[in-house]
Design a protein around this motif. Structure first.
Motif, short mmCIF file in Angstrom:
data_model
loop_
_atom_site.label_atom_id
_atom_site.label_comp_id
_atom_site.label_asym_id
_atom_site.label_seq_id
_atom_site.Cartn_x
_atom_site.Cartn_y
_atom_site.Cartn_z
N GLY A 176 -55.48 -6.86 8.19
CA GLY A 176 -56.92 -7.06 8.25
C GLY A 176 -57.46 -6.58 9.57
N PRO A 177 -58.72 -6.86 9.86
CA PRO A 177 -59.31 -6.45 11.13
C PRO A 177 -58.53 -6.99 12.32
N GLY A 178 -58.21 -6.10 13.25
CA GLY A 178 -57.49 -6.51 14.45
C GLY A 178 -56.00 -6.73 14.25
N GLU A 179 -55.46 -6.38 13.09
CA GLU A 179 -54.06 -6.66 12.78
C GLU A 179 -53.25 -5.37 12.61
N ALA A 180 -51.92 -5.54 12.57
CA ALA A 180 -51.02 -4.40 12.38
C ALA A 180 -49.82 -4.84 11.58
N VAL A 181 -49.32 -3.94 10.74
CA VAL A 181 -48.03 -4.12 10.08
C VAL A 181 -47.02 -3.31 10.87
N VAL A 182 -45.91 -3.96 11.24
CA VAL A 182 -44.87 -3.32 12.03
C VAL A 182 -43.58 -3.27 11.22
N SER A 183 -42.96 -2.10 11.18
CA SER A 183 -41.63 -1.97 10.59
C SER A 183 -40.62 -2.42 11.63
N VAL A 184 -39.99 -3.55 11.38
CA VAL A 184 -39.07 -4.14 12.35
C VAL A 184 -37.74 -3.38 12.32
N GLN A 185 -37.27 -2.99 13.50
CA GLN A 185 -35.99 -2.29 13.60
C GLN A 185 -34.87 -3.21 14.09
N ALA A 186 -35.22 -4.22 14.88
CA ALA A 186 -34.22 -5.17 15.37
C ALA A 186 -34.92 -6.45 15.80
N CYS A 187 -34.22 -7.58 15.66
CA CYS A 187 -34.79 -8.87 16.05
C CYS A 187 -33.66 -9.79 16.51
N GLY A 188 -33.79 -10.31 17.73
CA GLY A 188 -32.77 -11.20 18.28
C GLY A 188 -32.83 -12.59 17.68
#
Length: 365
Positions: free
Chosen positions: A28-40
């Motif tokens: 939505g407004p002010g948001e982003a979808v991120v493709s996660v590559q790694a997460c601790g």
């Protein structure tokens, strides 16, 4: 159309996590979808599972993440698809009283995405620290995306999103460790060893590492500790005396408590030099109390007693700088990555973390 991905969910207090289908909406407004590559895999995720943060189950876990921006919502002008980012949980507002005073690292009104991620049956999920990144794509506020140099491996860069930044910042920002200072760090897990790495980076010449586990002390030495103390079974006075012996009988200029218990805080308080600084970065539980410190000791010892929130970091300032230092070979962030695992291995990783067998397990996609 929403994205349909597999994510790690904690449905109820103390129950093992499950991998379930998660629906991630368009930004939505002010948001982003991120493709996660790694997460601790962070202790905070385990605290969520155990109900130690709040009871807003089910939780979508994961927050120490790096990845690539896939889509942005209306009004987002400082991000575009393809940007390589580290996610942060302090998207500053720019207008609260802390931000107006020029201290945005204390922002009291940080942003999260407003649209919910859900299970396939429509159940709303509570994302850990407003992120939720144990899944291939996540929805965040654009301010939670900090662009960094893409040469840094995601499994390494993502760790700046929480624990490693907390420790580095406790030394560099909150403690303001300087060249030639003496430092003691109590508790040498991921946060404590990051504090040791930060103290070394700042030029501290004496760094005393204190823990009850020899394995963690070995890690501490690799990150720059000059003196090691296994405090298992030792009285408070013995720990304090060891710090004094290592610092010319004075006590350390900065003592960082990365455990967060009354007994370790007292060791930090009495283990510092006159007018020295105590930094509390380990998180106490609500029932812990300090009832037996004479008020005259607060007055007569002087100095500063500080709490460090997220290493007092400003992600837009600190993340790119620290990634650059890593790429220059001056900050060994890669040493924090003990193992790389899959999304189905998070529950087992919690066990290894709880037993102190790893600094960080990292889920890679």
């Amino acid at each position: 159309m929403p994205y349909e991905v597999q994510g790690v969910v904690a449905r109820a207090k103390g129950e093992p996590v499950t991998v379930e289908t998660v629906l991630v909406p368009d930004p939505g407004p002010g948001e982003a979808v991120v493709s996660v590559q790694a997460c601790g895999v962070c202790h905070t995720d385990l605290h969520y599972r155990e109900g130690g943060i709040n009871d807003e189950f089910p939780f979508l876990l994961g927050h120490e993440a790096a990845g690539v921006v896939e889509r942005v919502g209306a009004g987002v002008t400082d991000l575009e698809p393809g940007d390589y980012v580290v996610l942060n949980w302090r998207a500053v507002c720019g207008s609260c009283r802390a931000c107006r005073r020029g201290k945005p690292w204390y922002c009291f009104s940080t942003f999260n995405a407003s649209r919910p991620m859900t299970l396939s049956d429509g159940t709303k999920l509570s994302p850990a620290l407003g992120i939720g990144a144990f899944l291939e794509k996540t929805l965040v506020h654009s301010g939670q995306c900090t662009k960094v140099a893409p040469a840094a491996e995601p499994a390494v860069a993502g760790l700046l999103g929480c624990g490693v930044m907390a420790g580095l910042g406790a030394a560099l920002n909150t403690g303001a460790v300087g060249r030639g200072d003496s430092v003691a760090v109590i508790g040498c897990g991921g946060v404590g060893n990051a504090a040791i790495a930060g103290a070394k980076l700042a030029g501290a010449t004496t760094i005393v590492a204190i823990d009850t586990d020899d394995r963690k002390l070995t890690w501490a030495q690799e990150f720059g500790a000059t003196h090691l103390l296994n405090s298992k079974g030792l009285a408070e006075a013995e720990v304090v005396e060891t710090i004094r012996e290592a610092t010319g009988s004075f006590g350390a200029d900065v003592v960082i408590d990365a455990v967060g218990r009354p007994e370790t805080w007292r060791q930090a308080f009495y283990g510092r030099d006159l007018a020295g600084t105590v930094v509390l970065v380990g998180v106490p539980t609500p029932e812990m109390r300090l009832d037996d410190l004479p008020l005259i000791d607060f007055f007569s010892r002087g100095g500063s007693l500080k709490s460090s929130w997220y290493g007092d970091c400003l992600p837009s300032r600190d993340f790119p700088m620290l990634v650059d230092l890593y790429l220059q070979g001056r900050l060994p962030l890669d040493k924090f990555v003990t193992e790389r695992i899959g999304v189905n291995d998070v529950e087992a990783a919690f066990g290894r973390m709880h037993r102190g067998e790893v600094l960080r397990s990292v889920v890679t996609f």
